[in-house]
Every structure is written in structure tokens, then in C-alpha cells.
Design a protein around this motif. Structure first.
Motif, PDB file in Angstrom:
ATOM      1  N   LYS A  12       0.833  -1.198   0.000  1.00 31.84           N
ATOM      2  CA  LYS A  12       0.000   0.000   0.000  1.00 31.84           C
ATOM      3  C   LYS A  12       0.873   1.256   0.000  1.00 31.84           C
ATOM      4  CE  LYS A  12      -3.813   2.038   2.592  1.00 31.84           C
ATOM      5  NZ  LYS A  12      -4.734   1.869   3.714  1.00 31.84           N
ATOM      6  N   LEU A  39     -10.686   3.148 -13.027  1.00 30.68           N
ATOM      7  CA  LEU A  39     -10.154   4.337 -12.383  1.00 30.68           C
ATOM      8  C   LEU A  39     -10.063   5.484 -13.381  1.00 30.68           C
ATOM      9  CD1 LEU A  39      -7.278   2.640 -10.393  1.00 30.68           C
ATOM     10  CD2 LEU A  39      -9.362   3.619  -9.436  1.00 30.68           C
ATOM     11  N   CYS A  67      -2.887  -2.579 -12.620  1.00 30.20           N
ATOM     12  CA  CYS A  67      -4.003  -3.125 -11.851  1.00 30.20           C
ATOM     13  C   CYS A  67      -4.856  -4.024 -12.732  1.00 30.20           C
ATOM     14  CB  CYS A  67      -4.848  -2.013 -11.239  1.00 30.20           C
ATOM     15  SG  CYS A  67      -5.806  -1.048 -12.413  1.00 30.20           S
ATOM     16  N   TRP A  94      -8.024  -3.108  -8.894  1.00 34.38           N
ATOM     17  CA  TRP A  94      -8.281  -1.691  -9.138  1.00 34.38           C
ATOM     18  C   TRP A  94      -9.179  -1.073  -8.073  1.00 34.38           C
ATOM     19  CZ3 TRP A  94     -12.894   0.844 -10.441  1.00 34.38           C
ATOM     20  CH2 TRP A  94     -13.998   0.031 -10.682  1.00 34.38           C
ATOM     21  N   VAL A  95     -10.078  -1.845  -7.506  1.00 35.84           N
ATOM     22  CA  VAL A  95     -10.962  -1.303  -6.468  1.00 35.84           C
ATOM     23  C   VAL A  95     -10.154  -0.942  -5.225  1.00 35.84           C
ATOM     24  CG1 VAL A  95     -12.920  -1.827  -4.958  1.00 35.84           C
ATOM     25  CG2 VAL A  95     -12.998  -2.494  -7.355  1.00 35.84           C
ATOM     26  N   LYS A  96      -9.161  -1.754  -4.890  1.00 34.82           N
ATOM     27  CA  LYS A  96      -8.306  -1.439  -3.729  1.00 34.82           C
ATOM     28  C   LYS A  96      -7.539  -0.149  -3.967  1.00 34.82           C
ATOM     29  CE  LYS A  96      -7.732  -6.120  -2.038  1.00 34.82           C
ATOM     30  NZ  LYS A  96      -6.828  -7.228  -1.810  1.00 34.82           N
ATOM     31  N   LYS A  98      -8.466   2.289  -5.940  1.00 35.98           N
ATOM     32  CA  LYS A  98      -9.482   3.347  -5.901  1.00 35.98           C
ATOM     33  C   LYS A  98      -9.780   3.747  -4.462  1.00 35.98           C
ATOM     34  CE  LYS A  98     -14.257   4.258  -7.206  1.00 35.98           C
ATOM     35  NZ  LYS A  98     -15.467   3.701  -7.805  1.00 35.98           N
ATOM     36  N   ASN A  99      -9.895   2.782  -3.581  1.00 36.38           N
ATOM     37  CA  ASN A  99     -10.205   3.067  -2.189  1.00 36.38           C
ATOM     38  C   ASN A  99      -9.051   3.729  -1.448  1.00 36.38           C
ATOM     39  OD1 ASN A  99     -12.781   2.000  -2.475  1.00 36.38           O
ATOM     40  ND2 ASN A  99     -12.171  -0.029  -1.797  1.00 36.38           N
ATOM     41  N   ASN A 100      -7.853   3.662  -2.017  1.00 39.43           N
ATOM     42  CA  ASN A 100      -6.689   4.263  -1.375  1.00 39.43           C
ATOM     43  C   ASN A 100      -6.291   5.592  -1.991  1.00 39.43           C
ATOM     44  OD1 ASN A 100      -6.198   2.229   0.581  1.00 39.43           O
ATOM     45  ND2 ASN A 100      -5.433   0.919  -1.040  1.00 39.43           N
TER      46      ASN A 100
END
Length: 101
Positions: A12, A39, A67, A94-96, A98-100
Motif C-alpha cells: 500500500k 479508475l 491493476c 483496481w478497487v483497492k 481506488k479506495n486508497n
């Protein structure tokens, strides 16, 4: 902090560092997956097309965060890009990412 927390936390932080440095996000999912959501400002090159479009990625002259849906295809793509002298990391799903953001 457990070992897995350490590993995933490091990933991360690496993604965050690359984003701070102006890296480009490359989505290697299929067109159908991309059309369902992606994204903003990412570049779409399906994994199946990457070999034929590697010079296109090189011409961007940017570090790359790859991603996909889960991280499997993006791992393959990142490895391929690194082997082609492109600074790339596997960003995972890609969702991870996006959430970061």
C-alpha cells in the motif's frame, strides 16, 4: 503487527509512493471488465494486447502501477514491463487502489 499486515502495508505504501511521484495506472483487464468500471485517468491495455503495445507504454515515459481485478494479471503484466525496462509495480485490484486514492 502480523507478517501479512506488514507485507500488505508495504505494498500500500509503495503504491502511494508511486502515485505521489506521478505514476500512471495501467489497467490490464478485458474490455468488458473495463466497461463495467475503472479508475479515472487510467490507461487501458488488456493483458492479451500488452506484448504488442509495450512500445506504447514505453513512450509514456512514466512509472507504471498495473491493476486488474484481483492482482493476478497485473502481477504478470508488471513482471513483463520490468523485463522490458519499464519501472512498474503490481498495484493489485483496481478497487483497492481506488479506495486508497
Amino acid at each position: 503487527m502480523g507478517f501479512l499486515s506488514f507485507i500488505f502495508g508495504a505494498k500500500k505504501r509503495q503504491v502511494a509512493y508511486y502515485i505521489e511521484q506521478g505514476a500512471l495506472i495501467l489497467d490490464v483487464r478485458t474490455q468488458r471488465e473495463w466497461d463495467k468500471g475503472h479508475l479515472e485517468n487510467s490507461v487501458h491495455i488488456p493483458l492479451s494486447d500488452l506484448n504488442n503495445r509495450v512500445n506504447e507504454v514505453k513512450s509514456l515515459k512514466k512509472s507504471i502501477i498495473v491493476c486488474c481485478e484481483s492482482g493476478v494479471r497485473s502481477a504478470k503484466a508488471a513482471k513483463f514491463l520490468v523485463l522490458n525496462n519499464i519501472d512498474a509495480i503490481n498495484g493489485g485490484g483496481w478497487v483497492k487502489i481506488k479506495n486508497n486514492l
